[in-house]
Design an enzyme around this catalytic site. Structure first.
Site, PDB file in Angstrom:
ATOM      1  N   ASN A  12      -3.601  -6.792   9.667  1.00 56.01           N
ATOM      2  CA  ASN A  12      -2.409  -7.303   8.987  1.00 56.01           C
ATOM      3  C   ASN A  12      -1.219  -6.412   9.373  1.00 56.01           C
ATOM      4  OD1 ASN A  12      -0.350  -7.390   6.940  1.00 56.01           O
ATOM      5  ND2 ASN A  12      -1.740  -8.504   5.605  1.00 56.01           N
ATOM      6  N   HIS A  15       3.340  -4.487   7.343  1.00 60.61           N
ATOM      7  CA  HIS A  15       4.108  -3.282   7.012  1.00 60.61           C
ATOM      8  C   HIS A  15       4.799  -2.651   8.204  1.00 60.61           C
ATOM      9  CE1 HIS A  15       3.297  -3.931   2.931  1.00 60.61           C
ATOM     10  NE2 HIS A  15       1.995  -4.021   3.160  1.00 60.61           N
ATOM     11  N   ARG A  23      15.681  -0.664   7.780  1.00 57.84           N
ATOM     12  CA  ARG A  23      16.941  -0.351   8.448  1.00 57.84           C
ATOM     13  C   ARG A  23      17.668  -1.569   9.016  1.00 57.84           C
ATOM     14  NH1 ARG A  23      18.074   5.119  10.175  1.00 57.84           N
ATOM     15  NH2 ARG A  23      17.647   6.254   8.275  1.00 57.84           N
ATOM     16  N   HIS A  48       1.719 -12.127   6.253  1.00 59.65           N
ATOM     17  CA  HIS A  48       2.045 -12.799   4.989  1.00 59.65           C
ATOM     18  C   HIS A  48       3.540 -13.104   4.969  1.00 59.65           C
ATOM     19  CE1 HIS A  48       1.717 -12.547   0.262  1.00 59.65           C
ATOM     20  NE2 HIS A  48       2.281 -13.658   0.684  1.00 59.65           N
ATOM     21  N   ARG A  50       6.165 -14.000   2.836  1.00 61.72           N
ATOM     22  CA  ARG A  50       6.428 -14.094   1.397  1.00 61.72           C
ATOM     23  C   ARG A  50       7.682 -14.919   1.158  1.00 61.72           C
ATOM     24  NH1 ARG A  50       3.432  -9.941  -1.722  1.00 61.72           N
ATOM     25  NH2 ARG A  50       4.502 -10.871  -3.475  1.00 61.72           N
ATOM     26  N   ARG A  54      10.331 -10.266   2.315  1.00 64.68           N
ATOM     27  CA  ARG A  54      10.569  -8.822   2.235  1.00 64.68           C
ATOM     28  C   ARG A  54      10.037  -8.081   3.454  1.00 64.68           C
ATOM     29  NH1 ARG A  54       6.454  -7.262  -2.644  1.00 64.68           N
ATOM     30  NH2 ARG A  54       7.644  -8.890  -3.678  1.00 64.68           N
ATOM     31  N   GLU A  75      -0.928 -15.758   5.726  1.00 65.21           N
ATOM     32  CA  GLU A  75      -1.034 -15.693   4.261  1.00 65.21           C
ATOM     33  C   GLU A  75       0.226 -16.291   3.676  1.00 65.21           C
ATOM     34  OE1 GLU A  75      -1.547 -11.693   3.029  1.00 65.21           O
ATOM     35  OE2 GLU A  75      -3.441 -11.478   4.075  1.00 65.21           O
ATOM     36  N   THR A 106       0.067  -8.251  -3.545  1.00 67.92           N
ATOM     37  CA  THR A 106      -0.661  -9.332  -4.214  1.00 67.92           C
ATOM     38  C   THR A 106      -1.608  -8.725  -5.243  1.00 67.92           C
ATOM     39  OG1 THR A 106      -0.575 -10.430  -2.087  1.00 67.92           O
ATOM     40  CG2 THR A 106      -1.960 -11.443  -3.763  1.00 67.92           C
ATOM     41  N   GLU A 156     -11.538 -15.539   0.584  1.00 70.53           N
ATOM     42  CA  GLU A 156     -11.323 -14.114   0.863  1.00 70.53           C
ATOM     43  C   GLU A 156     -11.405 -13.393  -0.477  1.00 70.53           C
ATOM     44  OE1 GLU A 156      -8.617 -12.807   3.819  1.00 70.53           O
ATOM     45  OE2 GLU A 156      -8.045 -11.032   2.674  1.00 70.53           O
ATOM     46  N   HIS A 199      -7.947  -6.193   0.974  1.00 64.45           N
ATOM     47  CA  HIS A 199      -6.917  -5.621   0.087  1.00 64.45           C
ATOM     48  C   HIS A 199      -7.284  -4.196  -0.283  1.00 64.45           C
ATOM     49  CE1 HIS A 199      -3.535  -5.231  -2.573  1.00 64.45           C
ATOM     50  NE2 HIS A 199      -3.089  -6.361  -2.085  1.00 64.45           N
TER      51      HIS A 199
END
Ligand code: PXP
Length: 255
Positions: A12, A15, A23, A48, A50, A54, A75, A106, A156, A199
């Protein structure tokens, strides 16, 4: 013991996008992270999108679908907006997750029975296009039964409570959560569902989950991207694979 399937690793890359968005601008590029993950032996890429964008943004999904030669697991919340984006970019799978605006991540699994109408509507058009449907649920027999009834391909199982108990060094709850994940995996496989988990997993917690023979895929993000700051993404993925293999070997299975 029944047949133990190969255990896939979905990386995933959300991040990497979190860091980019801190920035503005285009770096670090999550699609570059997906390329490196592919070269480092990842079996799939998870992202994901969202509602608040974000981290991953629409253009990331478009590029991941177009440029990365690995199955994409998108996701998303079960909304018409997300369904239309998925239909446009045709990921290999859509993992439907609950989404609350204020949450940091999540927090729990879907209430499949309680939201069956909404889920069924979103699922039907995705399935009609050949997109596999995964439902992110807590390791709870009721949710497994509802997922099977609704015609999901995959469940999942949310490993967050297990990982939290492990981080708190609460051995009893950690063991209880492992047992909950074991029996949920068995029940889901018996119901004909493919079983994934994820997760909060890290090098220390992944082994006990990899040891559950019905689980065929793990989706791991935050810890891997964090570890890659120190070691680089290829080494973080390689070490995760080693931990998965050690756990899986304890079942007598392949990895
Ligand atoms: N699986 C699902 C359904 C998730 O929502 C997440 C978090 O985006 C993950 C796996 C990966 O969790 P983590 O980033 O904590 O490894």
């Amino acid at each position: 013991m029944g047949k133990v399937e190969k255990l896939r690793l979905g990386v995933n890359i959300d991040h990497v996008a979190t860091l980019r968005n801190a920035r503005g601008g285009s770096l670090p590029d999550p699609v570059r992270a997906a390329e490196i993950a592919a070269q480092s032996g990842a079996d799939g890429i998870t992202a994901h999108l969202r509602e608040d964008r974000r981290h991953i943004c629409d253009a990331d999904i478009e590029r991941l679908a177009r440029e990365i030669d690995l199955p994409l697991n998108m996701e998303m919340a079960a909304t018409k907006e997300m369904r239309d984006i998925a239909l446009e970019h045709q990921p290999n799978a859509c993992c439907l997750v609950p989404e609350n605006r204020e949450e940091v991540t999540t927090e729990g699994g879907l209430n499949v029975a309680g939201e069956a109408g909404v889920l069924a509507e979103i699922m039907s058009s995705l399935k009609a296009q050949g997109i596999r449907i995964s439902l992110f649920i807590d390791p709870d027999p009721e949710q497994i039964g509802a997922s099977a009834t609704l015609g999901a391909d995959i469940v999942e199982l949310h490993t967050g409570t297990y990982c939290h108990a492990h981080a708190q060094r609460d051995k009893r709850q950690t063991q209880n959560e492992i047992e909950r994940l074991q029996s949920a995996s068995l029940l889901a496989a018996q119901a004909g569902l493919e079983v994934h988990a994820g997760h909060g997993l890290c090098f220390q917690t992944v082994g006990a989950i990899a040891a559950i023979p019905q689980i065929v895929e793990l989706n791991i993000g935050h810890f891997l991207i964090g570890a890659s700051i120190f070691s680089g993404l290829p080494e973080a993925i390689a070490e995760m694979r080693r931990c998965m293999l050690t756990g899986r070997s304890s079942t007598g299975g392949r990895s």
